[in-house]
Design a protein around this motif. Structure first.
Motif, PDB file in Angstrom:
ATOM      1  N   VAL A  88      -1.245  16.936 -11.170  1.00 27.86           N
ATOM      2  CA  VAL A  88      -2.351  16.345 -10.415  1.00 27.86           C
ATOM      3  C   VAL A  88      -1.864  15.990  -9.016  1.00 27.86           C
ATOM      4  O   VAL A  88      -0.808  15.363  -8.844  1.00 27.86           O
ATOM      5  CB  VAL A  88      -2.911  15.097 -11.113  1.00 27.86           C
ATOM      6  CG1 VAL A  88      -3.965  14.410 -10.243  1.00 27.86           C
ATOM      7  CG2 VAL A  88      -3.507  15.470 -12.468  1.00 27.86           C
ATOM      8  N   LEU A  89      -2.643  16.399  -8.029  1.00 30.23           N
ATOM      9  CA  LEU A  89      -2.404  16.047  -6.630  1.00 30.23           C
ATOM     10  C   LEU A  89      -3.421  14.986  -6.229  1.00 30.23           C
ATOM     11  O   LEU A  89      -4.628  15.220  -6.298  1.00 30.23           O
ATOM     12  CB  LEU A  89      -2.553  17.286  -5.743  1.00 30.23           C
ATOM     13  CG  LEU A  89      -2.562  17.059  -4.231  1.00 30.23           C
ATOM     14  CD1 LEU A  89      -1.228  16.486  -3.756  1.00 30.23           C
ATOM     15  CD2 LEU A  89      -2.890  18.353  -3.496  1.00 30.23           C
ATOM     16  N   LYS A  90      -2.940  13.813  -5.813  1.00 32.72           N
ATOM     17  CA  LYS A  90      -3.816  12.740  -5.359  1.00 32.72           C
ATOM     18  C   LYS A  90      -3.838  12.720  -3.845  1.00 32.72           C
ATOM     19  O   LYS A  90      -2.809  12.494  -3.201  1.00 32.72           O
ATOM     20  CB  LYS A  90      -3.328  11.395  -5.914  1.00 32.72           C
ATOM     21  CG  LYS A  90      -3.427  11.298  -7.435  1.00 32.72           C
ATOM     22  CD  LYS A  90      -3.049   9.908  -7.930  1.00 32.72           C
ATOM     23  CE  LYS A  90      -3.218   9.823  -9.442  1.00 32.72           C
ATOM     24  NZ  LYS A  90      -2.893   8.463  -9.959  1.00 32.72           N
ATOM     25  N   GLY A  91      -5.012  12.982  -3.292  1.00 26.46           N
ATOM     26  CA  GLY A  91      -5.152  12.991  -1.852  1.00 26.46           C
ATOM     27  C   GLY A  91      -5.048  11.606  -1.255  1.00 26.46           C
ATOM     28  O   GLY A  91      -5.149  10.591  -1.960  1.00 26.46           O
ATOM     29  N   GLY A  92      -4.886  11.569   0.049  1.00 27.40           N
ATOM     30  CA  GLY A  92      -4.732  10.293   0.745  1.00 27.40           C
ATOM     31  C   GLY A  92      -6.030   9.569   0.990  1.00 27.40           C
ATOM     32  O   GLY A  92      -6.023   8.436   1.485  1.00 27.40           O
ATOM     33  N   LYS A  93      -7.168  10.184   0.654  1.00 30.27           N
ATOM     34  CA  LYS A  93      -8.467   9.560   0.855  1.00 30.27           C
ATOM     35  C   LYS A  93      -9.255   9.627  -0.449  1.00 30.27           C
ATOM     36  O   LYS A  93      -9.018  10.505  -1.278  1.00 30.27           O
ATOM     37  CB  LYS A  93      -9.235  10.300   1.957  1.00 30.27           C
ATOM     38  CG  LYS A  93      -8.573  10.259   3.325  1.00 30.27           C
ATOM     39  CD  LYS A  93      -9.407  11.023   4.347  1.00 30.27           C
ATOM     40  CE  LYS A  93      -8.763  10.984   5.725  1.00 30.27           C
ATOM     41  NZ  LYS A  93      -9.576  11.729   6.730  1.00 30.27           N
ATOM     42  N   PRO A  94     -10.198   8.705  -0.650  1.00 31.41           N
ATOM     43  CA  PRO A  94     -11.025   8.769  -1.857  1.00 31.41           C
ATOM     44  C   PRO A  94     -11.939   9.993  -1.832  1.00 31.41           C
ATOM     45  O   PRO A  94     -12.333  10.473  -0.767  1.00 31.41           O
ATOM     46  CB  PRO A  94     -11.824   7.466  -1.804  1.00 31.41           C
ATOM     47  CG  PRO A  94     -11.838   7.080  -0.357  1.00 31.41           C
ATOM     48  CD  PRO A  94     -10.532   7.561   0.211  1.00 31.41           C
ATOM     49  N   GLY A  95     -12.254  10.474  -3.022  1.00 26.62           N
ATOM     50  CA  GLY A  95     -13.114  11.648  -3.108  1.00 26.62           C
ATOM     51  C   GLY A  95     -13.265  12.098  -4.545  1.00 26.62           C
ATOM     52  O   GLY A  95     -12.792  11.431  -5.478  1.00 26.62           O
ATOM     53  N   PRO A  96     -13.890  13.235  -4.763  1.00 26.39           N
ATOM     54  CA  PRO A  96     -14.137  13.720  -6.122  1.00 26.39           C
ATOM     55  C   PRO A  96     -12.879  14.277  -6.781  1.00 26.39           C
ATOM     56  O   PRO A  96     -11.827  14.396  -6.147  1.00 26.39           O
ATOM     57  CB  PRO A  96     -15.173  14.821  -5.907  1.00 26.39           C
ATOM     58  CG  PRO A  96     -14.937  15.291  -4.512  1.00 26.39           C
ATOM     59  CD  PRO A  96     -14.484  14.095  -3.734  1.00 26.39           C
TER      60      PRO A  96
END
Length: 435
Positions: A88-96
């Motif tokens: 899993v890659l967690k981006g630096g901004k909230p999103g889907p």
């Protein structure tokens, strides 16, 4: 080597870098990101192609995948459904949340491409000595998804949302009959339990399209696949005196012909296509002995669940009635290997412009229904999904005449790798809301 195969080989080895420069209307950031990983994607694909592994045995492939994902700084889980890998890659901004899936297994096929990195692997499959080949292009799928993961990880700080990368074993089926295919087993073991995506996406390289084109359709796209086996029991006797026994070979042949009448005369194939095929017919050991048993094995392909149940019921009745008329018995067993792959209509509408941005509007074509099957459908039955095809036949070659997927001569033009990375990357970025 045949001349047309030599031409395909040359194109496959030489065209990839040039093709990446020829596409138009591609967002510069996407094109640059895809081009930055192209060299690695080609190297991964060739490595995996040269070392293919059958379903549930993708040990080397899984290690390659896990090692690359760890280099990207991702938390990696291995051993899911035997050899599956998830990160899993967690981006630096909230999103889907989205999931991107690639299948890893090869086929029991002896390679005849003449590639310098052709497979020479042999193994035992269901009791038979076989060659092993990535004759369906799963080597490309793995390499493409690793490329997409690399490109997305490079922009992690500005990426909204989260991405699960699913590297699935055993799409072509487990080594032993009766076991679950890879997608279902991954779901059964909880791959979406703690991370349930809002959407799932997958792709498949396809010899029926030229490199540069992408094919997609809304709604039903790929057929449901059932594996059936029919056992006919008669009574053994000498081949010169058939009247002293019950010949199961003759009865099984009558049943097989009768099933074709079911499709041709009893099912409305204009409403929904259906295919019923026997792939094995096994009986007897000697020329002058009528055996007491014959066994047929085959596949049923349908797009409609009610039609599927109706065909199975008609098949069973036909088999039992033919057998009864001759004093034999018939037993039909049916295993559901994969449901129909149905692209979520709303999601397909949302994805189509992303594909057009990736490869150009003219290069996104409407796919007809395909009677091949894919267990990606298992994922798409849990969350909305879209599955699309990436053309893999070299330009200048008629895709209708190119060796098809599963052929020992299946030859992927490596320009398809760049198209696959760009397409999946654009779909992911657009869905996540990144620019």
């Amino acid at each position: 080597m045949r001349p047309n195969l030599l031409a395909l080989l040359t194109a496959s080895l030489l065209a990839a870098p040039a093709f990446a420069q020829s596409a138009q209307q591609i967002p510069p950031d996407t094109a640059a990101a895809a081009q930055a990983v192209q060299k690695d994607v080609v190297a991964w694909r060739r490595d995996i192609h040269q070392h293919p592994e059958l379903g549930n045995n993708e040990v080397r492939t899984a290690k390659l995948v896990a090692d690359q994902l760890r280099k990207l700084g991702l938390q990696v889980k291995t051993g899911i459904a035997h050899t599956g890998v998830v990160a899993v890659l967690k981006g630096g901004k909230p999103g889907p949340r989205i999931a991107l899936r690639a299948d890893m297994d090869a086929l029991p096929v002896t390679e005849q491409t003449g590639l310098p990195f052709a497979s020479k692997v042999r193994t035992t499959y269901r009791g038979q000595d076989v060659g092993v080949m990535h004759a369906c292009g799963h080597d490309a799928h793995v390499a493409i998804l690793l490329g997409v993961a690399t490109a997305l990880a490079a922009q992690k700080a500005t990426l909204p949302g989260e991405v699960m990368f699913v590297f699935q074993p055993s799409e072509e089926g487990p080594p032993n009959a009766g076991e679950n295919f890879g997608a279902k087993l991954m779901l059964d073991e909880g791959v979406f339990r703690d991370f349930k995506p809002d959407a799932v996406f997958g792709l498949h390289v396809w010899a029926g399209l030229p490199v540069g084109q992408v094919g997609v359709r809304s709604g039903p796209m790929l057929a449901a696949a059932d594996e059936w086996s029919l056992t006919v029991r008669g009574a053994q006797t000498h081949g010169s005196r058939p009247w002293d026994g019950v010949d199961p070979i003759t009865v099984a042949a009558q049943i097989l012909l009768g099933t074709q009448s079911v499709i041709a005369r009893q099912v409305n194939v204009a409403a929904s296509p259906a295919v019923l095929t026997a792939g094995q017919f096994n009986a007897g050991v000697r020329f002058n002995i009528i055996p007491d048993e014959a066994k047929l094995v085959g596949t049923l392909r349908t797009f409609d669940a009610a039609q599927r149940e109706d065909i199975i019921a008609r098949f069973r009745r036909t088999a039992e009635d033919f057998a009864h008329a001759s004093g034999a018995t018939a037993k039909l067993d049916v295993a559901a290997n994969a449901p129909a792959t149905v692209n979520d209509p709303a999601l397909t509408t949302r994805v189509r412009p992303s594909l057009q941005r990736a490869v150009g509007e003219a290069n996104v074509v409407e796919m007809p229904l395909q009677t091949v099957a894919e267990d990606f459908a298992q994922f798409a039955n849990v969350v909305p999904g879209v599955y699309f095809f990436v053309g893999s036949t070299a330009k200048g070659t008629d895709p209708a005449k190119a060796p098809i997927n599963h052929s020992p001569q299946f030859l992927l033009d490596e320009g398809a790798l760049d198209v696959g990375v760009r397409s999946m990357l654009q779909v992911a970025l657009d869905y996540l809301g990144a620019k």
